[in-house]
Motif scaffolding. Structure first.
Motif, PDB file in Angstrom:
ATOM      1  N   GLY A  90      40.074  25.099  41.684  1.00 48.83           N
ATOM      2  CA  GLY A  90      40.838  26.320  41.454  1.00 48.83           C
ATOM      3  C   GLY A  90      40.184  27.132  40.355  1.00 48.83           C
ATOM      4  O   GLY A  90      39.288  26.647  39.652  1.00 48.83           O
ATOM      5  N   ILE A  91      40.626  28.391  40.225  1.00 48.80           N
ATOM      6  CA  ILE A  91      39.974  29.260  39.233  1.00 48.80           C
ATOM      7  C   ILE A  91      40.302  28.836  37.803  1.00 48.80           C
ATOM      8  O   ILE A  91      39.499  29.038  36.903  1.00 48.80           O
ATOM      9  CB  ILE A  91      40.311  30.757  39.450  1.00 48.80           C
ATOM     10  CG1 ILE A  91      41.820  31.017  39.384  1.00 48.80           C
ATOM     11  CG2 ILE A  91      39.736  31.241  40.775  1.00 48.80           C
ATOM     12  CD1 ILE A  91      42.180  32.512  39.423  1.00 48.80           C
ATOM     13  N   TRP A  92      41.467  28.216  37.584  1.00 48.73           N
ATOM     14  CA  TRP A  92      41.797  27.754  36.225  1.00 48.73           C
ATOM     15  C   TRP A  92      40.943  26.529  35.887  1.00 48.73           C
ATOM     16  O   TRP A  92      40.360  26.443  34.814  1.00 48.73           O
ATOM     17  CB  TRP A  92      43.286  27.399  36.122  1.00 48.73           C
ATOM     18  CG  TRP A  92      44.209  28.575  36.239  1.00 48.73           C
ATOM     19  CD1 TRP A  92      44.492  29.290  37.368  1.00 48.73           C
ATOM     20  CD2 TRP A  92      44.959  29.191  35.183  1.00 48.73           C
ATOM     21  NE1 TRP A  92      45.379  30.300  37.064  1.00 48.73           N
ATOM     22  CE2 TRP A  92      45.692  30.260  35.750  1.00 48.73           C
ATOM     23  CE3 TRP A  92      45.107  28.921  33.821  1.00 48.73           C
ATOM     24  CZ2 TRP A  92      46.548  31.069  35.003  1.00 48.73           C
ATOM     25  CZ3 TRP A  92      45.958  29.729  33.071  1.00 48.73           C
ATOM     26  CH2 TRP A  92      46.665  30.788  33.658  1.00 48.73           C
ATOM     27  N   ALA A  93      40.890  25.597  36.822  1.00 50.07           N
ATOM     28  CA  ALA A  93      40.117  24.370  36.593  1.00 50.07           C
ATOM     29  C   ALA A  93      38.648  24.707  36.345  1.00 50.07           C
ATOM     30  O   ALA A  93      38.026  24.222  35.396  1.00 50.07           O
ATOM     31  CB  ALA A  93      40.257  23.437  37.791  1.00 50.07           C
ATOM     32  N   LEU A 106      42.539  41.375  33.514  1.00 46.63           N
ATOM     33  CA  LEU A 106      43.179  40.101  33.866  1.00 46.63           C
ATOM     34  C   LEU A 106      44.690  40.238  34.073  1.00 46.63           C
ATOM     35  O   LEU A 106      45.310  39.379  34.685  1.00 46.63           O
ATOM     36  CB  LEU A 106      42.886  39.035  32.797  1.00 46.63           C
ATOM     37  CG  LEU A 106      41.412  38.656  32.634  1.00 46.63           C
ATOM     38  CD1 LEU A 106      41.277  37.445  31.711  1.00 46.63           C
ATOM     39  CD2 LEU A 106      40.746  38.360  33.968  1.00 46.63           C
ATOM     40  N   LEU A 107      45.267  41.343  33.577  1.00 44.97           N
ATOM     41  CA  LEU A 107      46.688  41.568  33.845  1.00 44.97           C
ATOM     42  C   LEU A 107      46.908  41.713  35.357  1.00 44.97           C
ATOM     43  O   LEU A 107      47.866  41.171  35.909  1.00 44.97           O
ATOM     44  CB  LEU A 107      47.198  42.805  33.100  1.00 44.97           C
ATOM     45  CG  LEU A 107      48.673  43.161  33.367  1.00 44.97           C
ATOM     46  CD1 LEU A 107      49.606  42.004  32.974  1.00 44.97           C
ATOM     47  CD2 LEU A 107      49.070  44.427  32.622  1.00 44.97           C
ATOM     48  N   MET A 110      46.824  38.324  36.852  1.00 47.74           N
ATOM     49  CA  MET A 110      48.061  37.577  36.614  1.00 47.74           C
ATOM     50  C   MET A 110      49.224  38.123  37.456  1.00 47.74           C
ATOM     51  O   MET A 110      50.050  37.365  37.957  1.00 47.74           O
ATOM     52  CB  MET A 110      48.430  37.623  35.128  1.00 47.74           C
ATOM     53  CG  MET A 110      47.465  36.889  34.231  1.00 47.74           C
ATOM     54  SD  MET A 110      47.397  35.125  34.593  1.00 47.74           S
ATOM     55  CE  MET A 110      46.023  34.644  33.541  1.00 47.74           C
ATOM     56  N   GLN A 111      49.265  39.435  37.615  1.00 50.14           N
ATOM     57  CA  GLN A 111      50.345  40.035  38.405  1.00 50.14           C
ATOM     58  C   GLN A 111      50.302  39.588  39.867  1.00 50.14           C
ATOM     59  O   GLN A 111      51.310  39.580  40.557  1.00 50.14           O
ATOM     60  CB  GLN A 111      50.256  41.561  38.330  1.00 50.14           C
ATOM     61  CG  GLN A 111      50.668  42.125  36.981  1.00 50.14           C
ATOM     62  CD  GLN A 111      50.300  43.592  36.808  1.00 50.14           C
ATOM     63  OE1 GLN A 111      49.314  44.064  37.403  1.00 50.14           O
ATOM     64  NE2 GLN A 111      51.061  44.303  35.999  1.00 50.14           N
ATOM     65  N   LEU A 113      48.832  36.605  40.824  1.00 50.96           N
ATOM     66  CA  LEU A 113      48.318  35.235  40.789  1.00 50.96           C
ATOM     67  C   LEU A 113      48.775  34.369  41.960  1.00 50.96           C
ATOM     68  O   LEU A 113      47.996  33.621  42.540  1.00 50.96           O
ATOM     69  CB  LEU A 113      48.710  34.566  39.459  1.00 50.96           C
ATOM     70  CG  LEU A 113      48.084  33.198  39.213  1.00 50.96           C
ATOM     71  CD1 LEU A 113      46.571  33.269  39.178  1.00 50.96           C
ATOM     72  CD2 LEU A 113      48.613  32.603  37.907  1.00 50.96           C
ATOM     73  N   ARG A 114      50.034  34.486  42.312  1.00 55.28           N
ATOM     74  CA  ARG A 114      50.527  33.626  43.392  1.00 55.28           C
ATOM     75  C   ARG A 114      49.752  33.867  44.692  1.00 55.28           C
ATOM     76  O   ARG A 114      49.239  32.935  45.318  1.00 55.28           O
ATOM     77  CB  ARG A 114      52.017  33.893  43.646  1.00 55.28           C
ATOM     78  CG  ARG A 114      52.564  32.968  44.691  1.00 55.28           C
ATOM     79  CD  ARG A 114      53.711  33.523  45.488  1.00 55.28           C
ATOM     80  NE  ARG A 114      54.064  32.544  46.501  1.00 55.28           N
ATOM     81  CZ  ARG A 114      55.279  32.146  46.747  1.00 55.28           C
ATOM     82  NH1 ARG A 114      56.286  32.631  46.083  1.00 55.28           N
ATOM     83  NH2 ARG A 114      55.509  31.270  47.698  1.00 55.28           N
ATOM     84  N   THR A 117      45.872  33.133  44.512  1.00 54.38           N
ATOM     85  CA  THR A 117      45.580  31.702  44.632  1.00 54.38           C
ATOM     86  C   THR A 117      45.539  31.288  46.105  1.00 54.38           C
ATOM     87  O   THR A 117      44.617  30.585  46.544  1.00 54.38           O
ATOM     88  CB  THR A 117      46.638  30.881  43.863  1.00 54.38           C
ATOM     89  OG1 THR A 117      46.654  31.312  42.500  1.00 54.38           O
ATOM     90  CG2 THR A 117      46.336  29.400  43.910  1.00 54.38           C
TER      91      THR A 117
END
Lengths: 130, 288
Positions: A90-93, A106-107, A110-111, A113-114, A117
């Motif tokens: 994943g992009i976080w990992a 990045l806002l 995040m807006q 994100l669901r 992903t």
């Protein structure tokens, strides 16, 4: 990747996206543009209301996008495996432990994100174009 | 008669006082025997332990208790405080005192404490500061130090905090964990965004046991650490490094699972938990 193969990849990505049940159910406001920088290839994905608007392989220097996800070709190949190995899943990992970088607004990321992903997990179905 | 199936798990509230504040704490429990006190992860609640709570192989020998930390699930913020006028920042001092007070209130003898993520980190804190109160601790997905997750994104007013928190922890789970369990965990996270950032103040800022792990009396309190290989926050390397500095501690790497093992894949987690409990049992027999 030859032009025909790029076209085939883009078409498959779009088809998988547009028939994705989660994106159809929750993508009403999923509208954004972002760059996937895969070291040897760049892809600009524009999404409108959960459906693919355009996929631009090798965009020009003035083509606009809101944020970028950059990583080596090796990272994207592992990211796009049907079952990605640890730290490429994943992009976080891949950002916390690998060479992936999240850049730009990045806002907006995040807006969305669901749905973002879910959209990126389509790579596990169609593979990476690098 | 409608079709119905009752769970053996029961829920109850207990009101306790910690540092002068009043907390009405909700907990679930099932089983009998040595208590295992289970702490959920940051920004979540006790349903993460749903698999263990109904797992007869464990509940026939252990009393499994899973509580909601105040501000999570069905445990409200302090009843006697205007909590909405302060920024919530969980500290190690309060967190450990709360857990010990709850164990005292429930009159638990010789409990094992098990927690994951920020619950795993507090297990290490309990081992250091309250070695006489617990038989053993099982820090799951824990480390001496876990910086980097105290982020403003969890409460940014221009983004949907519920979705940012839930999808922000999605990658902490292994992709091969069952969809229904990963989505249940995602769903729990969508409910806990208001507390998540304050919890992570403890997880990434206040919790720092670097240089102190050798003070844990591992001959008095057994420490068995478990870490999944898909955990990008506290990696198996972090867990191994932490356990290696604690006297008599053991470390078990869990393969094919992530940061929420009990919630994302109980069927896989249970085999590793069994191993951990066997180690604790063997250590107790050797001591006797």
């Amino acid at each position: 990747m030859a032009v025909a193969a790029e076209y085939e990849w883009s078409t498959r990505f779009q088809e998988e996206n547009d028939r994705n049940e989660e994106l159809s159910a929750h993508g009403k406001f999923f509208t954004c543009s972002y760059l996937l920088d895969m070291e040897t290839k760049k892809i600009l994905i524009r999404t409108h209301s959960g459906k693919i608007d355009t996929i631009n392989v090798d965009p020009g220097p003035l083509d606009h996008y809101q944020f970028a996800i950059r990583a080596s070709a090796d990272t994207w190949r592992k990211f796009a495996m049907p079952t990605p190995p640890p730290m490429y899943h994943g992009i976080w990992a891949a950002s916390f432990q690998g060479d992936m970088k999240l850049e730009g607004d990045l806002l907006v990321l995040m807006q969305n994100l669901r749905c973002l992903t879910a959209q990126l997990e389509i790579l596990r179905v169609v593979g990476a174009p690098v | 008669m409608p079709k119905a199936k009752f769970s053996p798990v029961t829920g109850r509230y207990v009101t306790i006082e910690v540092e002068g504040d009043e907390y009405k704490v909700f907990y679930l429990e099932n089983g009998s025997g040595q208590p295992i006190v289970c702490q959920h992860t940051a920004g979540c609640h006790n349903h993460q332990w749903r698999g263990l709570l109904e797992d007869e192989e464990f509940t026939q020998n252990y009393r499994v208790i899973a509580y909601d930390l105040p501000r999570h699930g069905k445990s409200d913020p302090p009843l006697n405080q205007e909590w909405w006028k302060e920024e919530y920042k969980l500290t190690a001092d309060f967190y450990t005192k709360f857990i010990v007070t709850l164990c005292d209130a429930l009159e638990l003898e010789n409990p094992i404490f098990m927690g994951s993520s920020f619950g795993g980190n507090v297990a290490l804190q309990l081992a250091l500061y309250y070695p006489d109160r617990f038989d053993a601790v099982i820090p799951v997905e824990a480390a001496d130090h876990s910086p980097g997750f105290y982020l403003d994104w969890w409460q940014h007013p221009h983004a949907n905090a519920a979705q940012v928190c839930a999808s922000g922890v999605w990658d902490l789970m292994a992709p091969q964990s069952p969809d229904k369990d990963r989505w249940a965990t995602w769903f729990y996270y969508s409910q806990g965004s208001e507390a998540f950032k304050g919890d992570l103040y403890f997880y990434s800022v206040d919790h720092d046991l670097r240089g102190k792990l050798d003070q844990i009396q591992g001959d008095k309190i057994k420490v068995v650490m478990l870490t999944g290989d898909y955990d990008y926050l506290t990696t198996p390397e972090d867990g191994r490094r932490t356990a290696s500095q604690i006297k008599n501690a053991e470390f078990i790497e869990m393969v094919g699972i992530g940061h929420f093992p009990m919630s994302e894949n109980h069927e896989l987690f249970r085999s590793y938990l069994k191993e951990a409990l066997e180690i604790i049992s063997a250590a107790n027999k050797a001591k006797a």
